[in-house]
Design a protein around this motif. Structure first.
Motif, short mmCIF file in Angstrom:
data_model
loop_
_atom_site.label_atom_id
_atom_site.label_comp_id
_atom_site.label_asym_id
_atom_site.label_seq_id
_atom_site.Cartn_x
_atom_site.Cartn_y
_atom_site.Cartn_z
N GLY A 144 -15.32 -36.94 13.75
CA GLY A 144 -14.98 -36.90 14.78
C GLY A 144 -13.36 -36.77 14.63
N ALA A 145 -12.55 -36.52 15.81
CA ALA A 145 -11.08 -36.34 15.64
C ALA A 145 -10.49 -36.85 16.94
N ASP A 146 -9.10 -37.55 16.72
CA ASP A 146 -8.51 -37.85 17.94
C ASP A 146 -7.10 -37.32 17.78
N TYR A 147 -6.58 -36.46 18.87
CA TYR A 147 -5.54 -35.79 18.87
C TYR A 147 -4.35 -36.63 19.84
N PHE A 148 -3.33 -37.19 19.18
CA PHE A 148 -2.36 -38.09 19.86
C PHE A 148 -1.12 -37.03 20.10
N MET A 149 -0.78 -37.16 21.43
CA MET A 149 0.23 -36.39 21.96
C MET A 149 1.34 -37.56 22.67
N LYS A 185 6.22 -35.99 19.87
CA LYS A 185 5.52 -35.45 18.74
C LYS A 185 3.70 -35.65 18.77
N SER A 186 3.13 -35.00 17.85
CA SER A 186 1.58 -34.87 18.15
C SER A 186 1.16 -35.29 16.63
N SER A 187 0.15 -35.90 16.45
CA SER A 187 -0.74 -36.37 15.25
C SER A 187 -2.46 -36.27 15.51
N VAL A 188 -2.81 -36.40 14.50
CA VAL A 188 -4.32 -36.30 14.48
C VAL A 188 -4.92 -37.24 13.44
N LEU A 189 -6.04 -38.03 13.93
CA LEU A 189 -6.71 -39.03 13.18
C LEU A 189 -8.00 -38.37 13.05
N MET A 190 -8.45 -38.08 11.98
CA MET A 190 -9.86 -37.48 11.49
C MET A 190 -10.83 -38.65 10.97
#
Length: 783
Positions: A437-442, A464-469
């Motif tokens: 899975g993945a979480d996309y933080f905005m 900013k944006s970042s992703v937790l995979m």
């Protein structure tokens, strides 16, 4: 207030006497499935019994069973089938206002027997998840409403368990084995969800009022450490909550009024025989209503907590799977301000504050489950969550002579997420779970302080944006019906800091005999820092924390669970946790992020480096008499140490190192006539005092720390002590049921210190105390 409660008591008595005239019945039904595959189990025997009556039936197609015309009262429920371990639920309450719907999962035996001997056994000491080996406790929703001092709140309920301490009476933040409350993960129906509490802070996990309604939840699991591989981005504990499905055969309604709010709920089917169901619940804050009508209950010095929330679930069974939707949303606001005309606490030169806080939260998730075969299914989850917090603080001088801007902040984050999980059973011994899975933080952060002469100093100004995979895999290998091994691995990668964590985990369970079991677990755990930490702006305008790595924790636990009798057990666990990669403050070499994380506002505005370490170790003990023969007892205690080492290489106590906890709970249920139940429950809690830094306010109103390097967190408040009492009455009528509940918090009015600071003008300490004597109450009706 006394006249109000006496009036309520007389009303209850009259209603109870009226309710004894007729015999009332209700339907008990449900489904039985395989615990691993969720396949329906046909031809299982179900028995509902007590000392007076017994009712039996079989599950038919789709694993459904139906027992009709069951007289209201308490029963034991048992489900058995050759080739499966039997399952028993004790003290199921059947009442007239709502059908009793049970969802049971049976575990297939490794050793097939030609004959099954039906013997009831207590299953309450077993967690729901078969992958849980150690440091796990099943959460019973009935207990959440029964335990004195819990207020029907899950966070406050878990503070009664071994290894768990409440951080603050006014909030439900919890300290698990000395860890900061930020290390807790909340999960609902397999979704990672945001902080499910009103007035919660971004990066926090607690609040004064929970948004989740216990009436919508089924029994769930609570982990205090060494949890299995499907859970990630947490280092302290996990709430693995399950929202039940609505009644798909009958429309039912609920209404409630109490100090927690005015609530309405509904559930039922969309179309007859469709099996699809809905469930929805909404709440409006009681004090806001009380203020609107001008009652004395709204006397809170003008700081009226206003909140609203809504939660819902839609469940649609499909031919080869299932589709469900979950929604949780809420808003909250409050405007507290200092009474600068009170000369007892304030004088010339003092600065008070006017605060406005507003939070908005939204979570929506969809889960599509598809069965490839009777042994394989795939669950696909899509969700989006949004958190928005506005906070403003103004400084006010003595006698309200002058007001100036001190702080303005707006934190907002939107988080779409995806998770796919495969469940497969190879044979009776081996089962697999694996997911990706993945979480996309905005993230949008704007925080500005106005220190001297109104000059703005921004601490956050990020968009900013970042992703937790993340991925995980875990296998349950059962050597036989009594011994199982659960190896697993969890991996996560964060794009902002380019940090990857590979976390091996292992669980072991051995049922030595029917009364004694041994369990153990060990593994590596990691967690992201709060987004406010990553996007802190230093004096040069840079982002010194942008590349911070995750905090790590290697945890091990082992324990025994001994059933002394049918409803009595002793459980003990020892644990050790080694924490590393812990952020510590470069400008304050004696401080670490482990000491932050509770309260309405957390100051993350520092430059950190991953050079700190910590250790937590201790022993947890539980002696429990499950609810049987109309009473229950629970005694829990913990002895523990929680230490950290910051940049100066000196080992210190963490702020959450209370060293010990002791809780004693008990209750008795009286059956009044044929249709009413009166319960009386009490609790006493004794905890080690929280550690603190000595602070004072300087001439410009700034908070300053008085402690030296040698005295950091050596001071502690007096030990915490509190006793609570609650009384509840449930009365059955022919087509509805009424429940009254009264909570008397801190009945001895013991003064527990929440915080203190030194007032230079008054030349003395000013204390803020936790909740004193606090009566609460309310009423629910089920139709």
């Amino acid at each position: 207030m006394i006249r109000f409660y006496l009036c309520c008591l007389l009303t209850i008595c009259s209603l109870t006497l009226h309710a004894q005239k007729n015999d009332f019945t209700q339907t008990v039904r449900g489904t039985i499935t395989d615990t691993q595959t969720l396949e329906a189990i046909e031809f299982a025997t179900v028995v509902l019994f007590n000392n007076e009556k017994q009712y039996a039936g079989l599950t038919m197609e789709k694993g459904e069973f139906l027992l009709q015309n069951i007289p209201v009262g308490r029963y034991h429920f048992m489900a058995t089938l050759v080739g499966y371990s039997g399952y028993t639920i004790n003290n199921v309450l059947v009442y007239s206002g709502k059908e009793t719907v049970l969802e049971i999962a049976l575990e297939q035996k490794v050793t097939q027997l030609e004959e099954v001997i039906i013997t009831p056994k207590v299953e309450k000491n077993r967690p729901i998840s078969q992958m849980a080996a150690v440091s796990t406790r099943m959460l019973s929703m009935e207990e959440a409403n029964r335990y004195a001092g819990s207020w029907g709140d899950l966070g406050r309920m878990t503070a009664n368990f071994a290894g768990v301490a409440a951080a603050d009476d006014s909030r439900n933040d919890i300290v698990i084995r000395g860890n900061s409350p930020t290390g807790v993960l909340w999960r609902l129906d397999g979704f990672d969800i945001p902080n499910p509490n009103h007035f919660g802070s971004m990066g926090g996990t607690g609040g004064p009022v929970g948004m989740l309604n216990n009436n919508q939840l089924s029994n769930s699991d609570f982990y205090t450490g060494a949890f299995p591989a499907q859970f990630g981005n947490a280092t302290s504990g996990v709430f693995d909550l399950q929202m039940r499905n609505g009644n798909n055969q009958k429309r039912e309604y609920m209404a409630s009024i109490g100090f927690n709010g005015l609530e309405f709920g509904a559930e039922g089917f969309f179309f007859k025989n469709s099996k699809a169901s809905y469930m929805i619940n909404g709440r409006y804050s009681f004090l806001e209503i009380a203020q609107a009508i001008g009652t004395v209950f709204a006397s809170t010095d003008g700081a009226i907590p206003k909140y609203k929330d809504l939660s819902a679930k839609v469940n649609i069974p499909l031919k080869r799977g299932n589709l469900s939707f979950v929604i949780l949303m809420g808003t909250s606001s409050i405007k507290p301000e200092s009474d600068m005309t009170d000369t007892l606490y304030w004088g010339p030169g003092d600065l008070g504050s006017k605060i406005f806080m507003k939070n908005e939260q939204l979570f929506a998730g969809m889960n599509y489950s598809f069965r490839f075969s009777s042994t394989t299914r795939l669950e696909n989850r899509l969700s989006v969550q949004r958190f928005n917090a506005d906070l403003s603080v103004d400084r006010v001088t003595f006698n309200n002579e002058e007001t100036s801007i001190y702080y303005r902040g707006k934190n907002m984050e939107t988080r779409p997420a995806w998770q796919s999980t495969l469940f497969h059973r190879f044979n009776m011994k081996n089962s697999l779970q694996a997911g990706i899975g993945a979480d996309y933080f905005m993230t949008l952060l704007n925080d500005t302080f106005y220190h001297q002469k109104g000059v703005p100093t921004p601490f956050h100004d990020a968009d900013k944006s970042s992703v937790l995979m993340k991925t995980f895999a875990q296998l349950q290998y059962r050597f036989n019906d009594n011994v199982s091994l659960i190896p697993g691995i969890h991996t996560q990668y964060y794009t902002l800091s380019k940090d990857i964590s590979m976390e091996p985990r292992l669980g072991f369970e051995w049922n030595v005999n029917k009364a004694l079991s041994f369990n153990a677990g060990s593994g590596l755990y990691s967690q992201l820092q709060p987004r406010q930490v990553y996007f802190f702006i230093d004096e040069e305008g840079g982002l010194p924390n942008e590349k911070l790595e995750m905090s790590r924790s290697w945890q091990s636990a082992a324990g025994f669970d001994w059933n002394l009798a049918n409803a009595l057990r002793v459980k003990t666990e020892v644990y050790y946790q080694y924490l590393y990669n812990i952020p510590v403050i470069t400008d304050r070499p004696e401080e670490a992020i482990l000491n932050l994380g509770d309260g309405y506002y957390n100051n993350w505005d520092y430059a950190f480096v991953n050079e700190g370490t910590g250790v937590n170790y201790g022993v947890d003990l539980t002696l429990e008499k499950f609810f049987e023969n109309n009473y229950y007892l629970l005694l829990t205690g913990s002895l523990y140490e929680s230490k950290y080492t910051a940049l100066d290489n000196i080992e210190r106590d963490t702020r959450f190192n209370g060293n010990f906890t002791l809780n004693i709970l008990g209750g008795y249920e009286f059956k009044i006539g044929n249709h009413s139940f009166l319960s009386i429950n009490a609790k006493a809690a004794w905890l080690g005092g929280k550690r603190y830094l000595s602070i004072y306010t300087d001439e410009v109103g700034e908070t300053q720390i008085e402690d030296t390097v040698d005295s950091y967190y050596t001071r502690r408040y007096p030990n915490y002590f509190k006793t609570d009492l609650n009384v509840g009455m449930k009365t059955n009528y022919k087509k509805y049921a009424v429940e009254w509940f009264f909570e008397l918090g801190n009945i001895t009015n013991h003064k527990n210190i929440l915080m203190q600071y030194y007032n230079k003008n008054k030349e003395r300490n000013i204390y803020t105390y936790q909740n004193g004597f606090m009566p609460m109450g309310g009423c629910r009706i089920f139709l």
